[in-house]
Design a protein around this motif. Structure first.
Motif, PDB file in Angstrom:
ATOM      1  N   ARG A  50       2.840 -15.829   9.672  1.00  0.00           N
ATOM      2  CA  ARG A  50       4.032 -15.305  10.340  1.00  0.00           C
ATOM      3  C   ARG A  50       4.520 -16.270  11.425  1.00  0.00           C
ATOM      4  NH1 ARG A  50       6.127 -10.544   9.777  1.00  0.00           N
ATOM      5  NH2 ARG A  50       4.237  -9.684   8.837  1.00  0.00           N
ATOM      6  N   HIS A  66      -0.997  -6.545   2.523  1.00  0.00           N
ATOM      7  CA  HIS A  66      -0.528  -6.220   3.873  1.00  0.00           C
ATOM      8  C   HIS A  66       0.624  -7.138   4.276  1.00  0.00           C
ATOM      9  CE1 HIS A  66      -3.498  -3.238   5.272  1.00  0.00           C
ATOM     10  NE2 HIS A  66      -4.329  -3.839   4.431  1.00  0.00           N
ATOM     11  N   ALA A  67       0.525  -8.410   3.889  1.00  0.00           N
ATOM     12  CA  ALA A  67       1.601  -9.351   4.221  1.00  0.00           C
ATOM     13  C   ALA A  67       2.911  -8.917   3.574  1.00  0.00           C
ATOM     14  CB  ALA A  67       1.223 -10.760   3.780  1.00  0.00           C
ATOM     15  N   ALA A  69       3.677  -5.909   2.573  1.00  0.00           N
ATOM     16  CA  ALA A  69       4.096  -4.613   3.105  1.00  0.00           C
ATOM     17  C   ALA A  69       4.694  -4.716   4.501  1.00  0.00           C
ATOM     18  CB  ALA A  69       2.916  -3.650   3.124  1.00  0.00           C
ATOM     19  N   THR A  70       4.429  -5.831   5.179  1.00  0.00           N
ATOM     20  CA  THR A  70       5.000  -6.014   6.521  1.00  0.00           C
ATOM     21  C   THR A  70       6.140  -7.020   6.513  1.00  0.00           C
ATOM     22  OG1 THR A  70       3.242  -7.623   7.020  1.00  0.00           O
ATOM     23  CG2 THR A  70       2.891  -5.360   7.717  1.00  0.00           C
ATOM     24  N   GLY A  71       6.657  -7.355   5.300  1.00  0.00           N
ATOM     25  CA  GLY A  71       7.903  -8.086   5.214  1.00  0.00           C
ATOM     26  C   GLY A  71       7.822  -9.569   4.970  1.00  0.00           C
ATOM     27  N   LEU A 270      -1.171   0.962   3.744  1.00  0.00           N
ATOM     28  CA  LEU A 270      -0.035   0.032   3.742  1.00  0.00           C
ATOM     29  C   LEU A 270       1.186   0.785   4.245  1.00  0.00           C
ATOM     30  CD1 LEU A 270      -0.397  -1.790   0.287  1.00  0.00           C
ATOM     31  CD2 LEU A 270      -1.210  -2.562   2.518  1.00  0.00           C
ATOM     32  N   PRO A 271       2.027   0.129   5.075  1.00  0.00           N
ATOM     33  CA  PRO A 271       3.172   0.851   5.637  1.00  0.00           C
ATOM     34  C   PRO A 271       4.268   1.160   4.631  1.00  0.00           C
ATOM     35  CG  PRO A 271       3.196  -1.453   6.335  1.00  0.00           C
ATOM     36  CD  PRO A 271       1.886  -1.223   5.652  1.00  0.00           C
ATOM     37  N   ARG A 272       4.294   0.468   3.494  1.00  0.00           N
ATOM     38  CA  ARG A 272       5.299   0.763   2.472  1.00  0.00           C
ATOM     39  C   ARG A 272       4.810   0.213   1.140  1.00  0.00           C
ATOM     40  NH1 ARG A 272       8.549  -3.679   1.112  1.00  0.00           N
ATOM     41  NH2 ARG A 272       8.493  -5.451   2.560  1.00  0.00           N
TER      42      ARG A 272
END
Length: 297
Positions: A50, A66-67, A69-71, A270-272
Motif C-alpha cells: 500500500r 485481504h489486500a 478486500a481492502t481495495g 473480510l470486509p467485502r
C-alpha cells in the motif's frame, strides 16, 4: 527503477532467494535491476504494498484476499504446488477436543494475516459450524505455544518447524490436518500497475525464483543454512518434505480461493467479497512452470 522484492521469514522461497549470493547477478544478466527488501513478518506485506515499498511479494494464500478486500488492485502471479505440511489444527494430547465439533465455545490460535483462517473456516464449515462458534485468537508462534502449554488457549493451527518445537514440550494430537481442507500454497503477487509497467522484469523475477525453489528441492540442507545460518535438522526436514517450484494459478487454485474468500466474507473476516478470477492474469507468463514470458500478460 529497480524491482523491489520483499523477503520475510514466513516465506521460505523469497528468503532463500534473497540470500543466495548469485541471485542479484542472475537477475542483472536478465536485464533486471532488483532490490531486496527484508522485513520481519508476512503480516506487514499489505501495508508495504500500500505504501509503494514493494513491487513483488510472497505470502500464504490469505493475505492477497485481504489486500483485494481492502481495495488493492492485486495480480496473483504464481503459486507453489499444494503443501500439506505436517500439522494443522492441534491440541494437547490430554485435551477433551476429539474433533472439530468439540471446539464449539473454545479458543483457537491463528497467526495474524496467515493462511490459518482459510484452514479454520473450511474445517468449521465442513463440520456444520461457523466462524463465530469458536473464539479466534491471533498470536505469533512463540506466544501461541506458551498459551497452549499453559492452558490459555484450547487449540492452535501450527505446522513444522513450530510443531516440532511444541512436541519437545508436550505430546499433541492433530484434530484436522493441513491437507484435509486447504491446499496451503504460497502465492507470489504484485499490483496491476507494477505488472503493466514492467512485465519483462516481473517475468524474469519469477523465472529466477522458480529456479531457486528447484535448488531448494535439490539441496534442502543448503537452503536451511541460508535460512538459519546452520544446517538446522528441523528446517532441513521441513524443506525436504515440501513441494517446490512455481506454477501459474490454475482453476483449482482459483476455485478454492473463491470458496474460502466467500466464506470469510460472509463471516465478516473480510470486509467485502472479492473476485479471485479477476486477480489472475491467464495464461500469466505462459502455461508451464519453466516457460514464463511477458507475452501472456
Amino acid at each position: 527503477m529497480p524491482i523491489r522484492i520483499g523477503a520475510h521469514p514466513n516465506n521460505t522461497s523469497l528468503t532463500v532467494f534473497s540470500r543466495r549470493p548469485d541471485t542479484a547477478e542472475q537477475l542483472r544478466a536478465s536485464g533486471v535491476d532488483a532490490e531486496f527488501f527484508p522485513y520481519n513478518s508476512g503480516n506487514q506485506t499489505i501495508p508495504l504494498f500500500r505504501a509503494g515499498a514493494l513491487d513483488v511479494g510472497g505470502t500464504g494464500s490469505t493475505p492477497p484476499l485481504h489486500a483485494l478486500a481492502t481495495g488493492l488492485d492485486v495480480v496473483l502471479l504464481a503459486a507453489t504446488p499444494p503443501r500439506p505440511d505436517r500439522g494443522g489444527l492441534v491440541v494437547l494430547d490430554g485435551s477433551p477436543v476429539r474433533d472439530v465439533t468439540d471446539l464449539a465455545g473454545r479458543s483457537v490460535a491463528v497467526m495474524p494475516l496467515s493462511w490459518h483462517p482459510q484452514l479454520l473456516i473450511a474445517a468449521l464449515t465442513a463440520a456444520g459450524m461457523g466462524w463465530h462458534d469458536v473464539t479466534v485468537v491471533e498470536l505469533n508462534d512463540a506466544t501461541a505455544r506458551d498459551a497452549l502449554l499453559r492452558g490459555g488457549i484450547d487449540a492452535w493451527i501450527v505446522t513444522d518447524p513450530a510443531l516440532a518445537d511444541l512436541e519437545r514440550h508436550a505430546p499433541v494430537r492433530v484434530v484436522t490436518g493441513v491437507g484435509e481442507h486447504h491446499s496451503n500454497r504460497s502465492v507470489i503477487w504484485s499490483l496491476r500497475s507494477v505488472v503493466d509497467a514492467a512485465p519483462d522484469a516481473i517475468a524474469a523475477v519469477l523465472t529466477a525464483l522458480d529456479a531457486s525453489d528447484r535448488r531448494i528441492a535439490a539441496d534442502p540442507a543448503e537452503a536451511a543454512r541460508l535460512l538459519t545460518g546452520t544446517a538446522s535438522a528441523d528446517w532441513t526436514e521441513v524443506l525436504a518434505r515440501r513441494s517446490w517450484g512455481l506454477t501459474r494459478p490454475g482453476d483449482d487454485f482459483v476455485t478454492e480461493q473463491q470458496r474460502h474468500a466467500d466464506l470469510l466474507a460472509r463471516a465478516g473476516v473480510l470486509p467485502r467479497p472479492v473476485d479471485i478470477a479477476g486477480a489472475v492474469r491467464g495464461p500469466a507468463f505462459g502455461k508451464e512452470t519453466t516457460s514464463w514470458t511477458s507475452s501472456g500478460i
